[in-house]
Motif scaffolding. Structure first.
Motif, PDB file in Angstrom:
ATOM      1  N   PRO A 242      38.497  43.740  42.993  1.00 56.40           N
ATOM      2  CA  PRO A 242      37.510  43.096  43.877  1.00 56.40           C
ATOM      3  C   PRO A 242      37.700  43.483  45.332  1.00 56.40           C
ATOM      4  CG  PRO A 242      39.192  41.528  43.209  1.00 56.40           C
ATOM      5  CD  PRO A 242      39.425  42.756  42.390  1.00 56.40           C
ATOM      6  N   GLY A 243      36.613  43.339  46.086  1.00 57.66           N
ATOM      7  CA  GLY A 243      36.676  43.639  47.508  1.00 57.66           C
ATOM      8  C   GLY A 243      36.953  45.099  47.771  1.00 57.66           C
TER       9      GLY A 243
ATOM     10  N   TRP B  86      47.853  53.693  37.632  1.00 55.62           N
ATOM     11  CA  TRP B  86      48.082  53.891  39.052  1.00 55.62           C
ATOM     12  C   TRP B  86      46.770  53.780  39.807  1.00 55.62           C
ATOM     13  CZ3 TRP B  86      49.795  58.180  35.865  1.00 55.62           C
ATOM     14  CH2 TRP B  86      48.834  59.174  35.678  1.00 55.62           C
ATOM     15  N   ARG B  87      46.884  53.627  41.141  1.00 53.66           N
ATOM     16  CA  ARG B  87      45.682  53.580  41.965  1.00 53.66           C
ATOM     17  C   ARG B  87      45.038  54.969  41.990  1.00 53.66           C
ATOM     18  NH1 ARG B  87      45.414  49.007  45.241  1.00 53.66           N
ATOM     19  NH2 ARG B  87      47.369  47.839  45.443  1.00 53.66           N
TER      20      ARG B  87
ATOM     21  N   PHE C 277      48.874  42.976  39.427  1.00 51.08           N
ATOM     22  CA  PHE C 277      49.945  43.649  40.177  1.00 51.08           C
ATOM     23  C   PHE C 277      49.363  44.470  41.321  1.00 51.08           C
ATOM     24  CE2 PHE C 277      52.372  47.628  40.726  1.00 51.08           C
ATOM     25  CZ  PHE C 277      53.524  47.103  41.292  1.00 51.08           C
ATOM     26  N   TYR C 278      48.360  45.269  41.019  1.00 50.84           N
ATOM     27  CA  TYR C 278      47.767  46.111  42.060  1.00 50.84           C
ATOM     28  C   TYR C 278      46.897  45.321  43.032  1.00 50.84           C
ATOM     29  CZ  TYR C 278      49.555  50.333  39.886  1.00 50.84           C
ATOM     30  OH  TYR C 278      50.395  51.311  39.390  1.00 50.84           O
ATOM     31  N   LEU C 279      46.276  44.260  42.552  1.00 49.31           N
ATOM     32  CA  LEU C 279      45.443  43.448  43.437  1.00 49.31           C
ATOM     33  C   LEU C 279      46.274  42.745  44.505  1.00 49.31           C
ATOM     34  CD1 LEU C 279      42.704  42.203  44.163  1.00 49.31           C
ATOM     35  CD2 LEU C 279      43.136  40.422  42.440  1.00 49.31           C
ATOM     36  N   PHE C 280      47.461  42.268  44.127  1.00 50.52           N
ATOM     37  CA  PHE C 280      48.268  41.476  45.043  1.00 50.52           C
ATOM     38  C   PHE C 280      49.452  42.242  45.629  1.00 50.52           C
ATOM     39  CE2 PHE C 280      46.164  38.419  42.240  1.00 50.52           C
ATOM     40  CZ  PHE C 280      45.496  37.657  43.198  1.00 50.52           C
TER      41      PHE C 280
ATOM     42  N   LEU D 237      50.952  37.431  37.877  1.00 55.12           N
ATOM     43  CA  LEU D 237      51.280  37.874  39.223  1.00 55.12           C
ATOM     44  C   LEU D 237      52.721  38.330  39.258  1.00 55.12           C
ATOM     45  CD1 LEU D 237      49.667  35.156  41.496  1.00 55.12           C
ATOM     46  CD2 LEU D 237      48.864  37.465  41.047  1.00 55.12           C
ATOM     47  N   LEU D 238      53.020  39.393  40.004  1.00 53.46           N
ATOM     48  CA  LEU D 238      54.369  39.901  40.159  1.00 53.46           C
ATOM     49  C   LEU D 238      54.596  40.159  41.635  1.00 53.46           C
ATOM     50  CD1 LEU D 238      54.240  42.291  37.123  1.00 53.46           C
ATOM     51  CD2 LEU D 238      55.580  40.222  37.293  1.00 53.46           C
TER      52      LEU D 238
END
Length: 336
Positions: free
Chosen positions: A292-293, A55-56, A328-331, A14-15
């Motif tokens: 997820p989600g 990237w997203r 990183f992208y999830l949170f 996590l970051l």
């Protein structure tokens, strides 16, 4: 990696924030993003040079870029471009997925599945099945038959340029690349390699060791940015028709190779559509990870070159990088 043949080579967190605050003494120089620092640290475990672009898919939020504009040998990740060009020809009505293509004996290239299971003359497969073999099991023979059907390496590269992908080039089919990598002359590739290995046993170890000449060859290379750009265009539906986009993504989600790479440390059940590549000191994995989600999807390309470390170390580095990027992208809330 299957020995003596691999899917491409013959022998086989996590970051909390995207950017850290600038150092007080040098406010004019921004700090490297924390996620990039993390990726760089994890990449050291590969024993080689690591390049990452992620990237997203929706373009929101920051990009993760480490050596992202440096060229890396693609190995079998070039097969994504070949597949895309085949689907482009299908969209134009020039080919049909159910169309049968002959697989002549002189195009057999050592790898799974065709070369080691379909051992008798008289092979003919549909384009759809050839695509399945090329992308899910990295079959080299299927790749070369499809590369020819696509119009050849130069045509595939021209299609990439038309898509705005400028940092990736396809120059040879797998047979041509492997002949040069191993120094094997004309004739049946498997037989020529076996004969050469008898007189030069060191050839057997070449498949997993870095080669200075190969690593600096500009042919058949991609920057991580270029590959992530290609994936973004495909998965966002900008490169192909909706039907072809769905079919190509479906095949990539069924990939059977490189389970210890991008997928290796992701949460169970994570959907990944990917394509791996392996040759010499190069170990790669590229694809799209679904969060997820409603958190979205990530295009990611992780390349490793010039590594003499054990395969497990190289793959572990890719897996750890993928998990860090995933978290990183999830949170991290995407920019609006």
């Amino acid at each position: 990696m299957k020995k003596p043949f691999s899917a491409f080579a013959l022998p086989a967190l996590l970051l909390s924030a995207a950017w850290a605050a600038p150092a007080a003494a040098q406010p004019e120089t921004p700090r490297v993003p924390a996620i990039e620092q993390q990726v760089t640290r994890l990449g050291q475990g590969s024993g080689g040079v690591v390049g990452v672009a992620a990237w997203r898919l929706d373009g929101k939020g920051p990009r993760v870029l480490v050596n992202a504009d440096q060229a890396f040998p693609m190995a079998s990740t070039f097969k994504v471009a070949v597949a895309a060009k085949i689907f482009d020809r299908v969209d134009k009505g020039e080919l049909r997925l159910e169309q049968m293509l002959d697989v002549p004996s002189d195009m057999i290239v050592p790898s799974e599945v065709i070369a080691d299971r379909l051992i008798h003359p008289g092979i003919s497969l549909s384009i759809y099945n050839l695509l399945e073999l090329m992308l899910t099991q990295s079959d080299n023979t299927a790749t070369d038959v499809l590369t020819k059907a696509a119009g050849g390496p130069a045509v595939v590269t021209a299609w990439l340029r038309g898509q705005g992908v400028t940092g990736q080039r396809v120059d040879r089919d797998t047979a041509g690349l492997l002949r040069e990598f191993y120094g094997v002359g004309p004739g049946p590739l498997g037989e020529r390699f076996a004969a050469a290995a008898k007189t030069n046993p060191a050839l057997l170890g070449k498949s997993s060791q870095p080669d200075a000449v190969f690593d600096e060859d500009p042919r058949d290379t991609s920057t991580p940015t270029a590959m992530a750009t290609l994936l973004t265009r495909i998965f966002s539906g900008k490169a192909l028709s909706a039907q072809s986009t769905k079919a190509l993504i479906g095949i990539m989600e069924r990939c059977r190779t490189g389970g210890a790479r991008l997928r290796g440390k992701l949460p169970p059940g994570t959907v990944v559509a990917n394509k791996t590549g392996t040759i010499g000191g190069t170990v790669n994995d590229t694809g799209v990870i679904t969060l997820p989600g409603d958190a979205g999807q990530i295009a990611i390309a992780v390349y490793v070159k010039k590594s003499a470390a054990p395969m497990a170390d190289r793959e572990r580095a890719i897996a750890e990088i993928a998990r860090s990027v995933h978290d990183f992208y999830l949170f991290s809330a995407p920019a609006k």
